[in-house]
Design an enzyme around this catalytic site. Structure first.
Site, PDB file in Angstrom:
ATOM      1  N   GLY A  76       0.879  -1.257   0.032  1.00  0.00           N
ATOM      2  CA  GLY A  76       0.089  -0.192  -0.007  1.00  0.00           C
ATOM      3  C   GLY A  76       0.950   1.225  -0.059  1.00  0.00           C
TER       4      GLY A  76
ATOM      5  N   HIS B 182       9.845   6.544   3.641  1.00  0.00           N
ATOM      6  CA  HIS B 182       9.175   7.011   4.958  1.00  0.00           C
ATOM      7  C   HIS B 182       8.828   5.801   5.792  1.00  0.00           C
ATOM      8  CE1 HIS B 182       5.942   6.373   2.124  1.00  0.00           C
ATOM      9  NE2 HIS B 182       5.250   6.247   3.336  1.00  0.00           N
TER      10      HIS B 182
ATOM     11  N   THR C 152       1.979   4.584  -1.045  1.00  0.00           N
ATOM     12  CA  THR C 152       1.303   5.589  -2.021  1.00  0.00           C
ATOM     13  C   THR C 152       2.348   6.721  -2.512  1.00  0.00           C
ATOM     14  OG1 THR C 152       0.412   6.826  -0.062  1.00  0.00           O
ATOM     15  CG2 THR C 152      -0.755   5.126  -1.203  1.00  0.00           C
TER      16      THR C 152
HETATM   17  P1  5GP Z   1       2.206   5.135   2.607  1.00  0.00           P
HETATM   18  O1  5GP Z   1       0.931   4.905   2.326  1.00  0.00           O
HETATM   19  O2  5GP Z   1       3.000   5.393   1.300  1.00  0.00           O
HETATM   20  O3  5GP Z   1       3.101   4.316   3.203  1.00  0.00           O
HETATM   21  O4  5GP Z   1       2.018   6.358   3.453  1.00  0.00           O
HETATM   22  C1  5GP Z   1       2.102   7.853   2.850  1.00  0.00           C
HETATM   23  C2  5GP Z   1       1.509   8.718   4.064  1.00  0.00           C
HETATM   24  O5  5GP Z   1       1.620   9.859   3.469  1.00  0.00           O
HETATM   25  C3  5GP Z   1       0.020   8.243   4.248  1.00  0.00           C
HETATM   26  O6  5GP Z   1      -0.243   8.062   5.640  1.00  0.00           O
HETATM   27  C4  5GP Z   1      -0.806   9.725   3.978  1.00  0.00           C
HETATM   28  O7  5GP Z   1      -1.712   9.959   4.839  1.00  0.00           O
HETATM   29  C5  5GP Z   1       0.375  10.673   4.174  1.00  0.00           C
HETATM   30  N1  5GP Z   1       0.315  11.656   3.398  1.00  0.00           N
HETATM   31  C6  5GP Z   1      -0.192  11.903   1.996  1.00  0.00           C
HETATM   32  N2  5GP Z   1      -0.224  13.129   1.451  1.00  0.00           N
HETATM   33  C7  5GP Z   1       0.323  13.870   2.449  1.00  0.00           C
HETATM   34  C8  5GP Z   1       0.465  15.180   2.747  1.00  0.00           C
HETATM   35  O8  5GP Z   1       0.332  15.822   1.792  1.00  0.00           O
HETATM   36  N3  5GP Z   1       0.826  15.906   3.929  1.00  0.00           N
HETATM   37  C9  5GP Z   1       1.300  14.885   4.878  1.00  0.00           C
HETATM   38  N4  5GP Z   1       1.307  15.397   6.081  1.00  0.00           N
HETATM   39  N5  5GP Z   1       0.841  13.434   4.940  1.00  0.00           N
HETATM   40  C10 5GP Z   1       0.531  12.935   3.666  1.00  0.00           C
END
Ligand code: 5GP
Ligand code: ZN
Length: 113
Positions: A92, A99, A94
């Site tokens: 998942g 990170h 995104t």
């Molecule tokens: P992933 O799903 O890739 O592991 O985590 C990406 C994270 O980035 C998600 O938890 C999402 O809520 C966070 N996220 C996406 N766009 C933004 C943003 O513009 N600002 C912040 N602070 N978090 C974001």
């Protein structure tokens, strides 16, 4: 990377709630928190994800894992917390900038998936 969301956050082009910054690491609150405390910790250098950690850049990951306990302490996560990195579509992921999620502030479910 000009089209990377987290590179834009680091550059200040997209606002974020910053919790920590040094020359190599940036930490900020997740915009869509999945727990009372949900923080993202990222290297300032663009690394696409776990698969792109190499002998040349892995010191950045070590730096991040030095910073994480300090952030957790500052957030008062004395009862514990979880560190998660999603790698690839099945997990998942995104945002394709490495990170680490810090999740805490409540009892977290034990399931890993
Ligand atoms: P992933 O799903 O890739 O592991 O985590 C990406 C994270 O980035 C998600 O938890 C999402 O809520 C966070 N996220 C996406 N766009 C933004 C943003 O513009 N600002 C912040 N602070 N978090 C974001
Ligand atoms: Zn990036």
């Amino acid at each position: 990377m000009s089209d990377c969301l987290f590179c834009k956050i680091i550059a200040g082009d997209i606002p974020s709630t910053k919790l920590y910054e040094d020359d190599a690491v940036y930490a900020f609150r997740d915009i869509n928190p999945q727990a009372p405390t949900h923080i993202l910790v990222i290297p300032k250098a663009h690394i696409s994800g776990c698969n792109d950690v190499t002998a040349e850049n892995s010191a950045l990951v070590a730096r991040i894992f030095q910073v994480i306990p300090a952030i957790a302490r500052a957030e008062g996560l004395t009862g514990g917390y979880r560190v998660v990195s999603n790698c690839g579509d099945d997990a998942g992921q995104t945002v394709h900038h490495l990170h680490f999620h810090i999740l805490g502030g409540r009892k977290l479910a034990l399931e890993m998936a």
